[in-house]
Design a protein around this motif. Structure first.
Motif, PDB file in Angstrom:
ATOM      1  N   ASP A  83       0.828  -1.201   0.000  1.00  0.00           N
ATOM      2  CA  ASP A  83       0.000   0.000   0.000  1.00  0.00           C
ATOM      3  C   ASP A  83       0.865   1.254   0.000  1.00  0.00           C
ATOM      4  O   ASP A  83       0.601   2.209  -0.749  1.00  0.00           O
ATOM      5  N   ASN A  84       1.916   1.257   0.802  1.00  0.00           N
ATOM      6  CA  ASN A  84       2.830   2.408   0.842  1.00  0.00           C
ATOM      7  C   ASN A  84       3.556   2.589  -0.484  1.00  0.00           C
ATOM      8  O   ASN A  84       3.772   3.726  -0.935  1.00  0.00           O
ATOM      9  N   LEU A  85       3.934   1.471  -1.091  1.00  0.00           N
ATOM     10  CA  LEU A  85       4.585   1.556  -2.402  1.00  0.00           C
ATOM     11  C   LEU A  85       3.670   2.217  -3.426  1.00  0.00           C
ATOM     12  O   LEU A  85       4.099   3.052  -4.221  1.00  0.00           O
ATOM     13  N   MET A  86       2.415   1.812  -3.420  1.00  0.00           N
ATOM     14  CA  MET A  86       1.443   2.373  -4.359  1.00  0.00           C
ATOM     15  C   MET A  86       1.289   3.882  -4.139  1.00  0.00           C
ATOM     16  O   MET A  86       1.238   4.666  -5.097  1.00  0.00           O
ATOM     17  N   LYS A  87       1.222   4.295  -2.881  1.00  0.00           N
ATOM     18  CA  LYS A  87       1.034   5.711  -2.571  1.00  0.00           C
ATOM     19  C   LYS A  87       2.253   6.546  -2.949  1.00  0.00           C
ATOM     20  O   LYS A  87       2.128   7.677  -3.433  1.00  0.00           O
ATOM     21  N   ASN A  88       3.443   5.974  -2.744  1.00  0.00           N
ATOM     22  CA  ASN A  88       4.673   6.738  -2.935  1.00  0.00           C
ATOM     23  C   ASN A  88       5.206   6.701  -4.366  1.00  0.00           C
ATOM     24  O   ASN A  88       6.134   7.457  -4.700  1.00  0.00           O
ATOM     25  N   ASN A  89       4.661   5.821  -5.195  1.00  0.00           N
ATOM     26  CA  ASN A  89       5.163   5.675  -6.571  1.00  0.00           C
ATOM     27  C   ASN A  89       3.992   5.616  -7.558  1.00  0.00           C
ATOM     28  O   ASN A  89       3.965   4.790  -8.478  1.00  0.00           O
ATOM     29  N   THR A  90       3.051   6.513  -7.382  1.00  0.00           N
ATOM     30  CA  THR A  90       1.777   6.475  -8.098  1.00  0.00           C
ATOM     31  C   THR A  90       1.938   6.415  -9.614  1.00  0.00           C
ATOM     32  O   THR A  90       1.224   5.682 -10.299  1.00  0.00           O
ATOM     33  N   ASN A  91       2.863   7.159 -10.156  1.00  0.00           N
ATOM     34  CA  ASN A  91       3.006   7.276 -11.610  1.00  0.00           C
ATOM     35  C   ASN A  91       4.125   6.401 -12.163  1.00  0.00           C
ATOM     36  O   ASN A  91       4.713   6.731 -13.199  1.00  0.00           O
ATOM     37  N   GLU A  92       4.409   5.298 -11.487  1.00  0.00           N
ATOM     38  CA  GLU A  92       5.506   4.419 -11.916  1.00  0.00           C
ATOM     39  C   GLU A  92       5.007   2.988 -12.038  1.00  0.00           C
ATOM     40  O   GLU A  92       5.344   2.108 -11.229  1.00  0.00           O
ATOM     41  N   LEU A 134      12.674  -4.367   3.871  1.00  0.00           N
ATOM     42  CA  LEU A 134      11.834  -4.113   2.698  1.00  0.00           C
ATOM     43  C   LEU A 134      11.686  -2.623   2.419  1.00  0.00           C
ATOM     44  O   LEU A 134      11.732  -2.189   1.262  1.00  0.00           O
ATOM     45  N   GLU A 135      11.494  -1.844   3.477  1.00  0.00           N
ATOM     46  CA  GLU A 135      11.360  -0.404   3.302  1.00  0.00           C
ATOM     47  C   GLU A 135      12.629   0.180   2.672  1.00  0.00           C
ATOM     48  O   GLU A 135      12.548   1.061   1.797  1.00  0.00           O
ATOM     49  N   ARG A 136      13.779  -0.297   3.118  1.00  0.00           N
ATOM     50  CA  ARG A 136      15.046   0.213   2.610  1.00  0.00           C
ATOM     51  C   ARG A 136      15.337  -0.304   1.208  1.00  0.00           C
ATOM     52  O   ARG A 136      15.869   0.412   0.353  1.00  0.00           O
ATOM     53  N   LEU A 137      14.965  -1.554   0.956  1.00  0.00           N
ATOM     54  CA  LEU A 137      15.282  -2.191  -0.326  1.00  0.00           C
ATOM     55  C   LEU A 137      14.450  -1.627  -1.475  1.00  0.00           C
ATOM     56  O   LEU A 137      14.913  -1.609  -2.621  1.00  0.00           O
ATOM     57  N   THR A 138      13.241  -1.174  -1.202  1.00  0.00           N
ATOM     58  CA  THR A 138      12.372  -0.661  -2.260  1.00  0.00           C
ATOM     59  C   THR A 138      12.555   0.834  -2.509  1.00  0.00           C
ATOM     60  O   THR A 138      11.904   1.396  -3.389  1.00  0.00           O
ATOM     61  N   GLU A 139      13.442   1.465  -1.762  1.00  0.00           N
ATOM     62  CA  GLU A 139      13.761   2.877  -1.977  1.00  0.00           C
ATOM     63  C   GLU A 139      15.205   2.965  -2.462  1.00  0.00           C
ATOM     64  O   GLU A 139      16.117   2.514  -1.785  1.00  0.00           O
ATOM     65  N   PRO A 140      15.453   3.512  -3.652  1.00  0.00           N
ATOM     66  CA  PRO A 140      16.827   3.569  -4.174  1.00  0.00           C
ATOM     67  C   PRO A 140      17.754   4.367  -3.263  1.00  0.00           C
ATOM     68  O   PRO A 140      17.326   5.307  -2.576  1.00  0.00           O
ATOM     69  N   ASP A 141      19.030   3.988  -3.267  1.00  0.00           N
ATOM     70  CA  ASP A 141      20.025   4.771  -2.535  1.00  0.00           C
ATOM     71  C   ASP A 141      20.046   6.206  -3.063  1.00  0.00           C
ATOM     72  O   ASP A 141      20.133   7.162  -2.306  1.00  0.00           O
ATOM     73  N   ARG A 142      19.989   6.344  -4.377  1.00  0.00           N
ATOM     74  CA  ARG A 142      19.893   7.679  -4.980  1.00  0.00           C
ATOM     75  C   ARG A 142      19.363   7.574  -6.403  1.00  0.00           C
ATOM     76  O   ARG A 142      19.529   6.556  -7.066  1.00  0.00           O
ATOM     77  N   GLN A 143      18.706   8.657  -6.836  1.00  0.00           N
ATOM     78  CA  GLN A 143      18.194   8.762  -8.197  1.00  0.00           C
ATOM     79  C   GLN A 143      18.776  10.025  -8.822  1.00  0.00           C
ATOM     80  O   GLN A 143      18.624  11.114  -8.274  1.00  0.00           O
ATOM     81  N   ILE A 144      19.407   9.861  -9.959  1.00  0.00           N
ATOM     82  CA  ILE A 144      20.092  10.970 -10.617  1.00  0.00           C
ATOM     83  C   ILE A 144      19.392  11.247 -11.946  1.00  0.00           C
ATOM     84  O   ILE A 144      19.186  10.335 -12.750  1.00  0.00           O
ATOM     85  N   LYS A 192      13.708   2.553 -12.735  1.00  0.00           N
ATOM     86  CA  LYS A 192      13.577   2.011 -11.380  1.00  0.00           C
ATOM     87  C   LYS A 192      13.206   0.532 -11.395  1.00  0.00           C
ATOM     88  O   LYS A 192      13.729  -0.254 -10.609  1.00  0.00           O
ATOM     89  N   PHE A 193      12.292   0.139 -12.288  1.00  0.00           N
ATOM     90  CA  PHE A 193      11.945  -1.285 -12.351  1.00  0.00           C
ATOM     91  C   PHE A 193      13.163  -2.111 -12.764  1.00  0.00           C
ATOM     92  O   PHE A 193      13.439  -3.173 -12.190  1.00  0.00           O
ATOM     93  N   LEU A 194      13.921  -1.606 -13.734  1.00  0.00           N
ATOM     94  CA  LEU A 194      15.108  -2.337 -14.181  1.00  0.00           C
ATOM     95  C   LEU A 194      16.166  -2.411 -13.075  1.00  0.00           C
ATOM     96  O   LEU A 194      16.782  -3.453 -12.856  1.00  0.00           O
ATOM     97  N   GLY A 195      16.360  -1.300 -12.373  1.00  0.00           N
ATOM     98  CA  GLY A 195      17.341  -1.279 -11.290  1.00  0.00           C
ATOM     99  C   GLY A 195      16.943  -2.175 -10.134  1.00  0.00           C
ATOM    100  O   GLY A 195      17.782  -2.849  -9.520  1.00  0.00           O
ATOM    101  N   PHE A 196      15.643  -2.194  -9.810  1.00  0.00           N
ATOM    102  CA  PHE A 196      15.145  -3.052  -8.739  1.00  0.00           C
ATOM    103  C   PHE A 196      15.334  -4.527  -9.094  1.00  0.00           C
ATOM    104  O   PHE A 196      15.822  -5.316  -8.284  1.00  0.00           O
ATOM    105  N   GLU A 197      14.948  -4.900 -10.320  1.00  0.00           N
ATOM    106  CA  GLU A 197      15.168  -6.277 -10.778  1.00  0.00           C
ATOM    107  C   GLU A 197      16.643  -6.643 -10.718  1.00  0.00           C
ATOM    108  O   GLU A 197      17.010  -7.778 -10.399  1.00  0.00           O
ATOM    109  N   GLN A 198      17.489  -5.662 -11.042  1.00  0.00           N
ATOM    110  CA  GLN A 198      18.929  -5.918 -11.117  1.00  0.00           C
ATOM    111  C   GLN A 198      19.508  -6.314  -9.752  1.00  0.00           C
ATOM    112  O   GLN A 198      20.460  -7.083  -9.681  1.00  0.00           O
TER     113      GLN A 198
END
Length: 443
Positions: free
Chosen positions: A9-18, A48-58, A104-110
């Motif tokens: 649920d938090n993922l859905m709220k925080n990444n609505t357009n992804e 899980l909270e840490r793993l689903t949030e990237p260290d950084r996005q450039i 983000k999907f590609l990086g997460f899968e990676q």
């Protein structure tokens, strides 16, 4: 509300357009419910909270000049997702559809794919909405140099090591590496997929396609089946598809289809691979040219490739190319196994349909891992200033892919879902990263 439902649920709220990122994350988190239930320390440590949030996005602007002297602007991206087990590692994609959700999907899968290889590499991904198609070599060089002028400050052999992906082949890697070397005054393994003339690895070009067939072979053998004599429907016509086709043929399979963004070909006698290589690797033409070499073959505009009867389906083109209706068609026509050669080419609904109908299914984070495995071997060769012969590298690749299948199979059994290689891959990949994160404290 359970912990996992709350996370989703938090993922859905925080990444609505992804949507692509949400699809990838949902699949993984659903697989991990029995792991979190058994290991309370992961929940307590917020893994899980840490793993689903990237260290950084450039995100950065890429300015370049076309052959008419006009200034062009594109967007560049790099998502450094997790480096718990090694430097960020993941390709660069140049394609008009590229945005943060795709990266983000590609990086997460990676993260999980790289973990499964057993090699010390973390997860990241990058790219741009630049389209190399129709551009001159000079325009591509100018773009790559501008792209690397910003990216170079964020990468390095022990920090973040990009590679190629869709739209980024040997030519682009060469221009990118040349600019990196010029800016940093270093000839290090800061990129992989390089030419053999300046630090590349043998088998890199073939690695994802070969690796796909090695894992498929292991999966079939574990279920008392084989590749020999099977009919393959294969999508795509890039490196992955070409070398998956080659290895399938070497192992006794018959590949009858390939595709590109315009359409697909059907050759009942089996794909003539030398023709494909001439069209795609030498002349860089559309796949429709195939019938001028092989007049008995049939070319179809648009979609429909998955309506072809087959024993084994290999989606090797792009994300979500195989939808629920395609899965139903494949099952109706007698498919026994599906192995993903691309990143997330099968929708969640199609994946679930295959599993519900007892079709052997190898997820991309396992079956697509051959490319990054040989990229990591290239990093090792760069570090020791040495290169291995083709057969030695190929044997290392085959062992890695066999080991991956063993890991995902054993993890599926251990957590009560034997034969579910999707859950097995997510669990096996997660456990190594989670334990590394636990050992390193809060970061």
């Amino acid at each position: 509300m359970t912990y996992m439902v709350n996370q989703l649920d938090n993922l859905m709220k925080n990444n609505t357009n992804e949507p692509e990122f949400l699809q990838a994350a949902t699949e993984v988190l659903q697989s991990l419910e029995p792991v979190i239930a058994r290991h309370a320390q992961y929940r307590k440590s917020g893994i899980l909270e840490r793993l689903t949030e990237p260290d950084r996005q450039i995100k950065f602007r890429v300015s370049w000049i076309d052959d008419q002297g006009k200034i062009r602007i594109n967007r560049g991206y790099r998502v450094q997702f997790n480096n718990a087990i090694g430097p960020y590692k993941g390709g660069l994609r140049f394609h008009p559809t590229v945005n943060f959700s795709i990266i983000k999907f590609l990086g997460f899968e990676q993260i999980f794919k790289n973990s499964l290889t057993g090699l010390p590499i973390g997860g990241g991904k990058g790219g741009s909405d630049f389209d190399p198609k129709g551009k001159s070599d000079r325009e591509i060089m100018t773009f790559c140099q501008s792209f690397m002028t910003e990216l170079h400050r964020h990468i390095g052999a022990d920090t973040d090591v990009p590679a190629g992906d869709i739209g980024v082949g040997g030519r682009e890697i060469g221009y990118l590496f040349g600019q990196y070397k010029r800016l940093c005054n270093q000839h290090t393994g800061a990129l992989t997929g390089k030419s053999l003339s300046y630090g590349g690895s043998l088998v890199r070009k073939e690695s994802t396609g070969f690796g796909l067939l090695y894992l498929l072979d292991a999966m079939l053998k574990a279920n008392n089946k084989s590749i020999d004599g099977k009919i393959f429907v294969l999508s795509g016509s890039g490196n992955v598809a070409i070398y998956a086709c080659q290895k399938a043929q070497e192992m006794g399979g018959k590949v009858v289809t390939m595709s590109d963004s315009s359409g697909w070909i059907y050759d009942s006698d089996g794909i003539h691979l030398e023709v494909i290589k001439e069209i795609k690797e030498v002349k860089q033409q559309r796949l429709s040219e195939y019938i001028s070499y092989r007049p008995n073959a049939v070319y179809h505009e648009g979609k429909g490739i998955w309506s072809t009867p087959c024993d084994i389906a290999l989606p090797c083109a792009t994300q979500n190319e195989l939808q629920l209706d395609d899965a139903k068609e494949l099952v109706k026509n007698g498919v026994i196994a599906v192995a993903e050669g691309a990143n997330m080419p099968t929708s969640l609904e199609a994946t679930h349909y295959f599993q519900a109908n007892h079709i052997l299914f190898a997820p991309g984070k396992a079956s697509n891992a051959g490319g990054v495995a040989v990229s990591a071997l290239e990093m090792a060769q760069n570090s020791i200033r040495y290169s291995w012969e083709f057969n030695k590298t190929d044997l290392k690749l085959k062992k890695i892919m066999n080991d991956i299948f063993e890991k995902i199979s054993e993890s599926a059994k251990e957590y009560g879902v034997p034969g579910n290689y999707v859950d097995g891959a997510n669990i096996a990949g997660f456990l190594k990263v989670a334990d590394a994160m636990m050992a390193q404290g809060l970061f």
